[in-house]
Write an enzyme that holds these catalytic residues in place. Structure first.
Site, PDB file in Angstrom:
ATOM      1  N   ASP A  39      34.753  80.064   0.854  1.00 55.65           N
ATOM      2  CA  ASP A  39      33.846  79.050   1.405  1.00 55.65           C
ATOM      3  C   ASP A  39      33.640  77.983   0.334  1.00 55.65           C
ATOM      4  O   ASP A  39      33.834  78.237  -0.867  1.00 55.65           O
ATOM      5  CB  ASP A  39      32.498  79.692   1.773  1.00 55.65           C
ATOM      6  CG  ASP A  39      31.725  78.873   2.811  1.00 55.65           C
ATOM      7  OD1 ASP A  39      31.771  79.241   3.998  1.00 55.65           O
ATOM      8  OD2 ASP A  39      31.088  77.868   2.424  1.00 55.65           O
ATOM      9  N   ASN A  92      39.477  78.559   9.520  1.00 56.30           N
ATOM     10  CA  ASN A  92      38.308  78.483  10.396  1.00 56.30           C
ATOM     11  C   ASN A  92      37.397  77.291  10.103  1.00 56.30           C
ATOM     12  O   ASN A  92      36.482  77.007  10.865  1.00 56.30           O
ATOM     13  CB  ASN A  92      37.541  79.816  10.223  1.00 56.30           C
ATOM     14  CG  ASN A  92      36.173  79.784  10.821  1.00 56.30           C
ATOM     15  OD1 ASN A  92      36.026  79.692  12.028  1.00 56.30           O
ATOM     16  ND2 ASN A  92      35.156  79.827   9.974  1.00 56.30           N
ATOM     17  N   TYR A 158      36.237  64.791  16.297  1.00 59.97           N
ATOM     18  CA  TYR A 158      36.249  66.269  16.342  1.00 59.97           C
ATOM     19  C   TYR A 158      37.126  66.731  17.509  1.00 59.97           C
ATOM     20  O   TYR A 158      37.959  67.635  17.349  1.00 59.97           O
ATOM     21  CB  TYR A 158      34.813  66.758  16.506  1.00 59.97           C
ATOM     22  CG  TYR A 158      34.635  68.260  16.519  1.00 59.97           C
ATOM     23  CD1 TYR A 158      34.671  69.004  15.349  1.00 59.97           C
ATOM     24  CD2 TYR A 158      34.386  68.933  17.720  1.00 59.97           C
ATOM     25  CE1 TYR A 158      34.484  70.377  15.364  1.00 59.97           C
ATOM     26  CE2 TYR A 158      34.190  70.302  17.752  1.00 59.97           C
ATOM     27  CZ  TYR A 158      34.240  71.023  16.565  1.00 59.97           C
ATOM     28  OH  TYR A 158      34.048  72.389  16.591  1.00 59.97           O
ATOM     29  N   LYS A 162      40.484  68.898  16.995  1.00 58.30           N
ATOM     30  CA  LYS A 162      40.633  70.246  17.554  1.00 58.30           C
ATOM     31  C   LYS A 162      41.816  70.311  18.516  1.00 58.30           C
ATOM     32  O   LYS A 162      42.503  71.341  18.587  1.00 58.30           O
ATOM     33  CB  LYS A 162      39.331  70.679  18.229  1.00 58.30           C
ATOM     34  CG  LYS A 162      38.177  70.910  17.237  1.00 58.30           C
ATOM     35  CD  LYS A 162      38.492  72.024  16.253  1.00 58.30           C
ATOM     36  CE  LYS A 162      37.279  72.429  15.423  1.00 58.30           C
ATOM     37  NZ  LYS A 162      37.583  73.534  14.495  1.00 58.30           N
ATOM     38  N   THR A 193      25.486  79.545  15.928  1.00 61.89           N
ATOM     39  CA  THR A 193      25.642  79.523  14.471  1.00 61.89           C
ATOM     40  C   THR A 193      24.660  78.515  13.887  1.00 61.89           C
ATOM     41  O   THR A 193      24.035  77.737  14.607  1.00 61.89           O
ATOM     42  CB  THR A 193      27.081  79.143  14.052  1.00 61.89           C
ATOM     43  OG1 THR A 193      27.372  77.850  14.561  1.00 61.89           O
ATOM     44  CG2 THR A 193      28.109  80.134  14.559  1.00 61.89           C
TER      45      THR A 193
HETATM   46  N1  LIG Z   1      29.399  76.847  16.600  1.00 62.28           N
HETATM   47  C1  LIG Z   1      30.060  76.406  17.658  1.00 62.28           C
HETATM   48  O1  LIG Z   1      29.483  76.229  18.752  1.00 62.28           O
HETATM   49  C2  LIG Z   1      31.534  76.117  17.575  1.00 62.28           C
HETATM   50  C3  LIG Z   1      32.211  75.832  18.772  1.00 62.28           C
HETATM   51  C4  LIG Z   1      33.585  75.581  18.719  1.00 62.28           C
HETATM   52  C5  LIG Z   1      34.248  75.603  17.505  1.00 62.28           C
HETATM   53  N2  LIG Z   1      33.561  75.870  16.367  1.00 62.28           N
HETATM   54  C6  LIG Z   1      34.330  75.871  15.123  1.00 62.28           C
HETATM   55  O2  LIG Z   1      34.173  77.114  14.479  1.00 62.28           O
HETATM   56  C7  LIG Z   1      34.384  76.949  13.070  1.00 62.28           C
HETATM   57  C8  LIG Z   1      33.251  77.603  12.319  1.00 62.28           C
HETATM   58  O3  LIG Z   1      32.051  76.972  12.725  1.00 62.28           O
HETATM   59  P1  LIG Z   1      30.627  77.704  12.641  1.00 62.28           P
HETATM   60  O4  LIG Z   1      29.899  77.314  13.861  1.00 62.28           O
HETATM   61  O5  LIG Z   1      30.796  79.130  12.288  1.00 62.28           O
HETATM   62  O6  LIG Z   1      29.987  76.870  11.439  1.00 62.28           O
HETATM   63  P2  LIG Z   1      28.964  77.293  10.271  1.00 62.28           P
HETATM   64  O7  LIG Z   1      28.370  76.024   9.809  1.00 62.28           O
HETATM   65  O8  LIG Z   1      28.056  78.393  10.728  1.00 62.28           O
HETATM   66  O9  LIG Z   1      29.933  77.860   9.140  1.00 62.28           O
HETATM   67  C9  LIG Z   1      30.914  77.055   8.599  1.00 62.28           C
HETATM   68  C10 LIG Z   1      31.185  77.488   7.174  1.00 62.28           C
HETATM   69  O10 LIG Z   1      32.231  76.638   6.660  1.00 62.28           O
HETATM   70  C11 LIG Z   1      31.891  76.233   5.358  1.00 62.28           C
HETATM   71  N3  LIG Z   1      32.566  74.970   5.046  1.00 62.28           N
HETATM   72  C12 LIG Z   1      32.262  73.730   5.504  1.00 62.28           C
HETATM   73  N4  LIG Z   1      33.104  72.816   4.974  1.00 62.28           N
HETATM   74  C13 LIG Z   1      33.972  73.502   4.202  1.00 62.28           C
HETATM   75  C14 LIG Z   1      35.075  73.137   3.402  1.00 62.28           C
HETATM   76  N5  LIG Z   1      35.463  71.856   3.286  1.00 62.28           N
HETATM   77  N6  LIG Z   1      35.747  74.101   2.742  1.00 62.28           N
HETATM   78  C15 LIG Z   1      35.372  75.402   2.838  1.00 62.28           C
HETATM   79  N7  LIG Z   1      34.321  75.804   3.557  1.00 62.28           N
HETATM   80  C16 LIG Z   1      33.627  74.874   4.244  1.00 62.28           C
HETATM   81  C17 LIG Z   1      30.377  76.121   5.360  1.00 62.28           C
HETATM   82  O11 LIG Z   1      29.848  76.192   4.039  1.00 62.28           O
HETATM   83  C18 LIG Z   1      29.977  77.311   6.260  1.00 62.28           C
HETATM   84  O12 LIG Z   1      29.775  78.478   5.499  1.00 62.28           O
HETATM   85  C19 LIG Z   1      34.535  75.442  12.850  1.00 62.28           C
HETATM   86  O13 LIG Z   1      35.910  75.105  12.814  1.00 62.28           O
HETATM   87  C20 LIG Z   1      33.889  74.847  14.094  1.00 62.28           C
HETATM   88  O14 LIG Z   1      34.409  73.565  14.377  1.00 62.28           O
HETATM   89  C21 LIG Z   1      32.231  76.126  16.355  1.00 62.28           C
END
Ligand SMILES: NC(=O)c1ccc[n+]([C@@H]2O[C@H](COP(=O)([O-])OP(=O)(O)OC[C@H]3O[C@@H](n4cnc5c(N)ncnc54)[C@H](O)[C@@H]3O)[C@@H](O)[C@H]2O)c1
Length: 253
Positions: A39, A92, A158, A162, A193
């Site tokens: 991370d 991710n 975004y 994606k 999240t």
């Molecule tokens: N939460 C949703 O509803 C949702 C829906 C569709 C897709 N997603 C995708 O799921 C993935 C995870 O999202 P989440 O909701 O778990 O987010 P989150 O914010 O809970 O966790 C994301 C993590 O990524 C880390 N991070 C951010 N930028 C970074 C970087 N440049 N390098 C390394 N680490 C980094 C953050 O510190 C955090 O720990 C993302 O790709 C997001 O686009 C999320």
């Protein structure tokens, strides 16, 4: 249960200090996989590792900005140095905003596209040659329903990033299938999240979850379960696929 497909193997999960990545890291560890929890925040990665070790699993925290190619190359090498192999990877990391087209700046464009698209390319760029040299592996990338459907409130950068993840996944799957490497992605709907609760009130989240046929937010563990399935022996003939985990949103046409 001891599953030889997973036990003693190594997984690298980016953005696993929180949310979906943390849930996937924990799910891999529960299968007996040794996990590199990576991370941008080392403290958050260490929290995930502590929780894995509490459950009897094996994991190492590594700080890495997934948008920095040199750092990602070092991360993959550090994974090999630490655990000796790289069998599974979950790319991710991704960030979006709720901004309108008119409000998006060029700085937003760089941040969103680097974080959501470039990070996935960089991950695969350094993971695939290692897996090819080893004789196989499985990669899961995190896409989003925003890359498929326009009913999401995500910004257009975004959404485009994606959609790019979905196509890069298919492209990599085609190129690396001869080396016994499978590449798939998951497309989550709205997942409970931190980022979601920071961006939207509870009422807004519930209104957005109305996109799902099943009227609730998705739990991070439900995305992790799909990622683990795509890496499992049960998915041996699945590659280049985008698996929506969206409470049925993709059934709405
Ligand atoms: N939460 C949703 O509803 C949702 C829906 C569709 C897709 N997603 C995708 O799921 C993935 C995870 O999202 P989440 O909701 O778990 O987010 P989150 O914010 O809970 O966790 C994301 C993590 O990524 C880390 N991070 C951010 N930028 C970074 C970087 N440049 N390098 C390394 N680490 C980094 C953050 O510190 C955090 O720990 C993302 O790709 C997001 O686009 C999320």
């Amino acid at each position: 249960m001891n599953d030889p497909h997973f036990t003693g193997k190594t997984a690298l999960v980016t953005g696993s200090g929180a949310g979906i990545g943390r849930a996937t890291a924990k799910a891999f560890a529960a299968k007996g996989v040794r996990v590199v929890v990576s991370d941008i925040s080392l403290a958050d990665a260490e929290d995930t590792v502590a929780s894995i070790r509490d459950g009897g699993g094996e994991a190492a925290a590594m700080q890495c900005d997934a948008t920095d190619g040199a750092a990602v190359e070092r991360l993959v090498q550090a994974t090999l140095d630490r655990f000796g192999s790289l069998d599974f990877a979950h790319n991710n990391v991704g960030v979006g905003t709720g901004k309108s087209i008119e409000d998006l700046t060029e700085a937003d464009y760089r941040l969103i596209s680097d974080t959501s698209l470039k990070s996935v390319m960089l991950g695969m760029k350094y993971q695939l040659p290692v897996m090819r040299a080893q004789g196989g592996g499985a990669i899961v990338n995190t896409a989003s329903m925003a890359g498929i459907s326009t009913v999401q409130t995500a910004d257009i950068v975004y959404a485009g990033a994606k959609a790019g993840v979905i196509q890069m996944t298919a492209h990599a799957a085609r190129t690396y299938a001869p080396y016994d490497i499978r590449v798939n992605c998951v497309a989550p709907g709205l997942v409970r999240t931190k980022i979601l609760s920071e961006m939207f009130t509870h009422e807004q989240q519930m209104a957005m979850a109305d996109f799902h046929l099943i009227k609730r937010l998705i739990e991070p563990e439900e995305i992790a379960a799909a990622a683990i399935f795509l890496c499992s022996a049960d998915a041996a003939m699945i590659t280049g696929h985008c698996l929506p985990v969206d409470g049925g949103q993709s059934a709405i046409r």
